[in-house]
Design a protein around this motif. Structure first.
Motif, PDB file in Angstrom:
ATOM      1  N   MET A   1      47.103 -33.404  22.302  1.00 33.25           N
ATOM      2  CA  MET A   1      45.940 -33.150  21.373  1.00 33.25           C
ATOM      3  C   MET A   1      45.018 -34.997  21.892  1.00 33.25           C
ATOM      4  O   MET A   1      44.844 -35.263  22.009  1.00 33.25           O
ATOM      5  CB  MET A   1      45.674 -33.556  20.151  1.00 33.25           C
ATOM      6  CG  MET A   1      44.690 -33.925  18.705  1.00 33.25           C
ATOM      7  SD  MET A   1      44.303 -32.336  18.948  1.00 33.25           S
ATOM      8  CE  MET A   1      44.932 -32.021  18.406  1.00 33.25           C
ATOM      9  N   ASP A   2      44.141 -33.818  22.477  1.00 36.12           N
ATOM     10  CA  ASP A   2      43.662 -34.624  23.896  1.00 36.12           C
ATOM     11  C   ASP A   2      42.005 -34.993  23.094  1.00 36.12           C
ATOM     12  O   ASP A   2      41.143 -34.517  22.330  1.00 36.12           O
ATOM     13  CB  ASP A   2      42.249 -34.356  24.488  1.00 36.12           C
ATOM     14  CG  ASP A   2      42.989 -33.939  25.886  1.00 36.12           C
ATOM     15  OD1 ASP A   2      44.261 -34.451  26.435  1.00 36.12           O
ATOM     16  OD2 ASP A   2      42.723 -32.852  27.004  1.00 36.12           O
ATOM     17  N   LEU A   3      41.896 -36.588  22.770  1.00 36.22           N
ATOM     18  CA  LEU A   3      40.982 -37.552  21.977  1.00 36.22           C
ATOM     19  C   LEU A   3      39.473 -37.580  23.114  1.00 36.22           C
ATOM     20  O   LEU A   3      39.780 -38.659  23.659  1.00 36.22           O
ATOM     21  CB  LEU A   3      41.500 -38.796  21.239  1.00 36.22           C
ATOM     22  CG  LEU A   3      42.295 -38.534  20.165  1.00 36.22           C
ATOM     23  CD1 LEU A   3      43.168 -39.850  19.723  1.00 36.22           C
ATOM     24  CD2 LEU A   3      42.178 -37.648  18.801  1.00 36.22           C
ATOM     25  N   LEU A   4      38.760 -37.036  22.827  1.00 36.93           N
ATOM     26  CA  LEU A   4      37.440 -37.112  24.065  1.00 36.93           C
ATOM     27  C   LEU A   4      36.454 -37.798  23.847  1.00 36.93           C
ATOM     28  O   LEU A   4      36.127 -37.515  22.277  1.00 36.93           O
ATOM     29  CB  LEU A   4      37.335 -35.864  24.065  1.00 36.93           C
ATOM     30  CG  LEU A   4      38.634 -35.164  24.961  1.00 36.93           C
ATOM     31  CD1 LEU A   4      37.684 -33.360  24.940  1.00 36.93           C
ATOM     32  CD2 LEU A   4      38.691 -35.398  25.847  1.00 36.93           C
ATOM     33  N   PRO A   5      36.154 -39.038  24.191  1.00 33.14           N
ATOM     34  CA  PRO A   5      34.468 -39.651  23.920  1.00 33.14           C
ATOM     35  C   PRO A   5      33.222 -38.122  23.468  1.00 33.14           C
ATOM     36  O   PRO A   5      33.605 -37.103  23.970  1.00 33.14           O
ATOM     37  CB  PRO A   5      34.195 -40.357  25.202  1.00 33.14           C
ATOM     38  CG  PRO A   5      34.281 -39.650  26.335  1.00 33.14           C
ATOM     39  CD  PRO A   5      36.196 -39.174  25.753  1.00 33.14           C
TER      40      PRO A   5
END
Length: 340
Positions: free
Chosen positions: A33-37
């Motif tokens: 799960m990528d937590l992206l800006p």
């Protein structure tokens, strides 16, 4: 191409009992799960399912290659989002294992040029905890390639079981074994052990794709071209190297070719290498280069063949970087970009 390859081309597809097509490609590896800006500031993040192997599987499926992902899905809310993404992408669900552990997380930061860097949170994640009996003992008829990639190749206990799977299928010679080490130094543990493991994987692969950063990690001090030749000497019939904005090159049995990257406006580079890999496998499948007796199928690649493979793959990757997150092109989009 051999007459055998022509007889078993991509049109040879059989339905399974669920009405979906039998997979021709099996991918093994993680979801993250990528937590992206976001444009709202560094304290506002967007959660987006990713992970190199999952992205590659979805990229190939979007282009029309029936694909199964072998993956353990975390028992949390993120895991439900991951599962929904994979099923919506048309992947064969037969390889998805419900796990008790949580989903792996990666906090992404973007450079001024859109390049992504990751801070991983994954020590107790589901993805590398393959248990006995969870990976298949056999790959059913119709499957032409087994692809493995990224962090799951390096983190035990699962990495050892994936290595056994690759060694077994390479020895059987019934499917093409493909590898993308996609090395994340902060997530693969001891560098010397990781290098040794990656090179063992390469020796059990027929196709290896590596980035210039991967090669710098595996062969410190060697230029990408020399490192690629060292990798090919381990046994792969086809070695492909991505160079970011400088394009890609490939070598196979003494034949070499290179192509530039298309000029595009970059949103971010998340998933670019994975789209490249999915498109490469898709094109190899279309060309009848995947399947039984893989060494024979990959023999005789010409410079024009390599240029065609690379052009297909760099175009898919270039389109991906124009969009936020890992969002590979569809078959229609790629055809339009290639002018076909």
């Amino acid at each position: 191409m051999s007459e055998e390859a022509r007889r078993t081309g991509p049109e040879d597809v059989s339905p399974d009992r669920g009405g979906t097509r039998t997979p021709r490609l099996v991918v093994v590896g993680e979801n993250v799960m990528d937590l992206l800006p976001t444009r709202h500031g560094p304290d506002v993040l967007r959660a987006a399912p990713g992970g190199g192997p999952a992205n590659t599987a979805l990229a190939a499926a979007r282009l029309g290659t029936p694909t199964r992902l072998l993956a353990r899905i975390g028992a949390d809310g993120f895991g439900e989002l991951v599962r929904a993404r994979l099923l919506a992408g048309g992947l064969d669900p037969a390889g998805l294992v419900r796990a008790e552990e949580p989903t792996a997380l990666a906090l992404a930061t973007l450079g001024a040029d859109g390049s992504a860097r990751y801070d991983f949170r994954m020590d107790d994640a589901a993805d590398w905890r393959w248990a006995p009996g969870e990976l298949p003992d056999t790959l059913e008829p119709g499957i032409r390639a087994l692809h493995a990639a990224s962090i799951a190749l390096f983190r035990d206990p699962g990495a050892t079981r994936i290595e056994e799977l690759l060694r077994r299928e390479h020895g059987r010679g019934r499917v093409t074994v493909s590898l993308d080490p996609n090395i994340r130094p902060d997530a693969v543990g001891d560098p010397e052990r990781a290098r040794a493991r990656a090179l063992r994987h390469a020796a059990h692969a027929h196709v290896v794709k590596a980035s210039d950063e991967d090669l710098a990690y595996l062969y410190p001090g060697l230029a990408p071209e020399r490192a690629a030749h060292a990798l090919a000497a381990l046994g792969p019939a086809l070695v492909v190297v991505t160079l970011g904005g400088d394009g890609a090159f490939a070598l196979s049995h003494g034949v070499e070719a290179a192509v530039p990257a298309p000029s595009v406006e970059v949103a971010d580079t998340v998933g670019a290498g994975d789209s490249f890999m999915g498109a490469l496998l898709h094109r190899l499948d279309l060309d009848g280069r995947l399947g039984e007796r893989p060494g024979s199928r990959l023999a005789g690649l010409t410079e024009d063949d390599l240029v065609g493979l690379l052009t297909h793959a760099v175009t898919a990757a270039a389109h991906t970087v124009t969009r936020e997150g890992a969002d590979p092109p569809t078959a229609e989009e790629l055809r339009a970009l290639l002018g076909g």
